[in-house]
Motif scaffolding. Structure first.
Motif, mmCIF file in Angstrom:
data_model
loop_
_atom_site.group_PDB
_atom_site.id
_atom_site.type_symbol
_atom_site.label_atom_id
_atom_site.label_comp_id
_atom_site.label_asym_id
_atom_site.label_seq_id
_atom_site.Cartn_x
_atom_site.Cartn_y
_atom_site.Cartn_z
ATOM 1 N N GLU A 47 1.107 -1.407 0.173
ATOM 2 C CA GLU A 47 0.252 -0.539 -0.508
ATOM 3 C C GLU A 47 1.117 0.910 0.035
ATOM 4 O O GLU A 47 0.687 2.206 -1.047
ATOM 5 C CB GLU A 47 -1.239 -0.170 0.809
ATOM 6 C CG GLU A 47 -2.474 -0.845 1.170
ATOM 7 C CD GLU A 47 -3.291 -0.774 2.583
ATOM 8 O OE1 GLU A 47 -4.031 -1.137 2.407
ATOM 9 O OE2 GLU A 47 -2.071 -1.077 3.920
ATOM 10 N N ARG A 48 2.096 1.546 0.953
ATOM 11 C CA ARG A 48 2.838 2.533 1.182
ATOM 12 C C ARG A 48 3.483 2.726 -0.418
ATOM 13 O O ARG A 48 3.794 4.313 -1.021
ATOM 14 C CB ARG A 48 4.026 2.140 1.502
ATOM 15 C CG ARG A 48 4.708 3.045 2.420
ATOM 16 C CD ARG A 48 5.752 2.686 2.931
ATOM 17 N NE ARG A 48 5.685 2.322 4.491
ATOM 18 C CZ ARG A 48 4.681 3.400 5.639
ATOM 19 N NH1 ARG A 48 5.014 4.305 5.674
ATOM 20 N NH2 ARG A 48 4.526 2.576 6.530
ATOM 21 N N LEU A 101 0.998 4.067 -2.698
ATOM 22 C CA LEU A 101 0.875 5.794 -2.670
ATOM 23 C C LEU A 101 2.204 6.187 -2.804
ATOM 24 O O LEU A 101 2.238 7.571 -3.589
ATOM 25 C CB LEU A 101 0.504 6.086 -0.553
ATOM 26 C CG LEU A 101 -0.697 5.283 -0.669
ATOM 27 C CD1 LEU A 101 -0.558 5.827 0.913
ATOM 28 C CD2 LEU A 101 -1.830 6.188 -1.013
ATOM 29 N N ARG A 114 1.770 7.419 -6.471
ATOM 30 C CA ARG A 114 1.634 8.143 -7.022
ATOM 31 C C ARG A 114 1.310 9.625 -7.321
ATOM 32 O O ARG A 114 1.540 9.921 -7.514
ATOM 33 C CB ARG A 114 -0.342 8.004 -5.919
ATOM 34 C CG ARG A 114 -1.235 7.236 -6.660
ATOM 35 C CD ARG A 114 -2.736 6.889 -5.808
ATOM 36 N NE ARG A 114 -2.645 8.593 -5.548
ATOM 37 C CZ ARG A 114 -4.022 8.043 -4.330
ATOM 38 N NH1 ARG A 114 -3.859 7.331 -3.574
ATOM 39 N NH2 ARG A 114 -4.136 9.614 -4.390
ATOM 40 N N LYS A 160 6.686 13.606 2.381
ATOM 41 C CA LYS A 160 6.847 12.290 1.492
ATOM 42 C C LYS A 160 8.334 11.498 2.160
ATOM 43 O O LYS A 160 7.613 10.312 2.291
ATOM 44 C CB LYS A 160 7.708 12.915 0.636
ATOM 45 C CG LYS A 160 8.212 11.790 -1.075
ATOM 46 C CD LYS A 160 8.777 11.654 -1.641
ATOM 47 C CE LYS A 160 9.559 10.633 -2.922
ATOM 48 N NZ LYS A 160 10.425 10.418 -3.424
ATOM 49 N N LEU A 191 5.574 9.900 4.432
ATOM 50 C CA LEU A 191 4.986 8.627 3.670
ATOM 51 C C LEU A 191 5.413 7.498 3.571
ATOM 52 O O LEU A 191 4.797 6.186 3.942
ATOM 53 C CB LEU A 191 4.384 9.370 2.355
ATOM 54 C CG LEU A 191 3.710 8.311 1.103
ATOM 55 C CD1 LEU A 191 2.149 7.796 2.286
ATOM 56 C CD2 LEU A 191 3.112 8.900 0.103
ATOM 57 N N PHE A 206 -3.667 3.835 5.939
ATOM 58 C CA PHE A 206 -3.220 3.926 4.825
ATOM 59 C C PHE A 206 -4.474 5.135 4.100
ATOM 60 O O PHE A 206 -3.875 5.931 3.473
ATOM 61 C CB PHE A 206 -3.795 2.803 3.959
ATOM 62 C CG PHE A 206 -4.127 2.390 2.690
ATOM 63 C CD1 PHE A 206 -3.127 2.554 1.917
ATOM 64 C CD2 PHE A 206 -5.338 2.444 2.356
ATOM 65 C CE1 PHE A 206 -3.531 3.022 0.642
ATOM 66 C CE2 PHE A 206 -6.034 2.643 0.832
ATOM 67 C CZ PHE A 206 -4.682 2.835 -0.320
ATOM 68 N N GLU A 207 -5.499 5.463 4.947
ATOM 69 C CA GLU A 207 -6.105 6.767 5.405
ATOM 70 C C GLU A 207 -5.466 8.110 5.281
ATOM 71 O O GLU A 207 -5.504 8.759 4.436
ATOM 72 C CB GLU A 207 -7.597 6.571 6.420
ATOM 73 C CG GLU A 207 -8.399 5.347 6.180
ATOM 74 C CD GLU A 207 -7.742 4.059 5.763
ATOM 75 O OE1 GLU A 207 -7.559 4.115 6.948
ATOM 76 O OE2 GLU A 207 -7.704 2.893 5.815
ATOM 77 N N GLY A 249 -2.142 8.315 4.552
ATOM 78 C CA GLY A 249 -1.623 8.191 3.319
ATOM 79 C C GLY A 249 -2.090 8.676 2.727
ATOM 80 O O GLY A 249 -1.405 9.240 2.331
ATOM 81 N N GLU A 250 -2.811 8.360 2.293
ATOM 82 C CA GLU A 250 -3.787 8.911 1.122
ATOM 83 C C GLU A 250 -3.897 10.421 1.567
ATOM 84 O O GLU A 250 -3.826 10.788 0.621
ATOM 85 C CB GLU A 250 -5.002 7.405 1.017
ATOM 86 C CG GLU A 250 -5.138 7.168 0.353
ATOM 87 C CD GLU A 250 -7.011 6.871 0.095
ATOM 88 O OE1 GLU A 250 -7.458 6.233 0.838
ATOM 89 O OE2 GLU A 250 -6.902 6.031 -1.044
ATOM 90 N N VAL A 298 -0.425 11.868 0.367
ATOM 91 C CA VAL A 298 -0.753 11.519 -1.645
ATOM 92 C C VAL A 298 -1.554 12.877 -1.967
ATOM 93 O O VAL A 298 -0.985 13.534 -2.731
ATOM 94 C CB VAL A 298 -1.068 10.013 -1.692
ATOM 95 C CG1 VAL A 298 -1.054 10.416 -3.161
ATOM 96 C CG2 VAL A 298 -0.193 9.268 -1.199
ATOM 97 N N GLU A 299 -3.092 12.923 -1.223
ATOM 98 C CA GLU A 299 -3.446 14.390 -2.154
ATOM 99 C C GLU A 299 -2.585 15.639 -1.030
ATOM 100 O O GLU A 299 -2.676 16.725 -2.062
ATOM 101 C CB GLU A 299 -4.318 14.087 -1.300
ATOM 102 C CG GLU A 299 -5.670 13.070 -1.757
ATOM 103 C CD GLU A 299 -6.051 12.918 -3.131
ATOM 104 O OE1 GLU A 299 -5.670 13.755 -3.766
ATOM 105 O OE2 GLU A 299 -5.581 11.875 -4.127
#
Length: 145
Positions: free
Chosen positions: A5-6, A9, A12, A73, A76, A83-84, A86-87, A90-91
């Motif tokens: 998952e990391r 992300l 992305r 970053k 992250l 994960f949430e 992390g998202e 990312v945003e």
């Protein structure tokens, strides 16, 4: 967050077209200080060129945004986060990238204007040279070549 998952992300964040369609965050906290990022970017973009008094402020903002991007970053990459979260990181990183792209593009406009001015000056010198070489130095008269 799981390793895959990391990794997803982080991919992305580094994707070349990640900022396409992304919006600049309304506000962002940079080094503990809240900044109205969207308003700042739009205020600067409205100007045809960045006035000398604003250049330092814009450069400082870009430096601070790059630093904040790097810190987010790294968080992250290394922090024990969900994960949430992390998202959300990312945003926010993509939003920072979008703002940086907008601020970086300001210099391109100035370079284009400078290039056009140089071309015009070169053309003027060339016409003047040709007029002198052809013996057509009459005052106030311009011939088209």
């Amino acid at each position: 967050m799981k390793g895959y998952e990391r990794k997803g992300l982080l991919e992305r964040v580094e994707r070349e077209g990640a900022t396409v369609g992304a919006s600049i965050p309304e506000t962002i906290s940079v080094q503990g200080q809240d900044i109205d990022l969207r308003e700042f970017v739009f205020e600067i973009k409205r100007l045809d060129t960045v006035p000398p008094g604003e250049r330092e402020r814009v450069e400082q903002a870009k430096t601070n945004l790059r630093r904040e991007r790097l810190q987010r970053k790294e968080r992250l990459e290394e922090a024990d986060i969900s994960f949430e979260e992390g998202e959300r990181l990312v945003e926010s990183i993509i939003g920072i990238d979008r703002a940086l792209n907008a601020l970086e593009s300001l210099g391109a406009t100035n370079l284009e204007a400078e290039e056009k001015a140089k071309e015009a000056a070169d053309q003027k010198r060339w016409v003047s040279f040709l007029q002198k070489a052809l013996g057509k130095e009459s005052a106030g008269k311009r011939s088209r070549l």
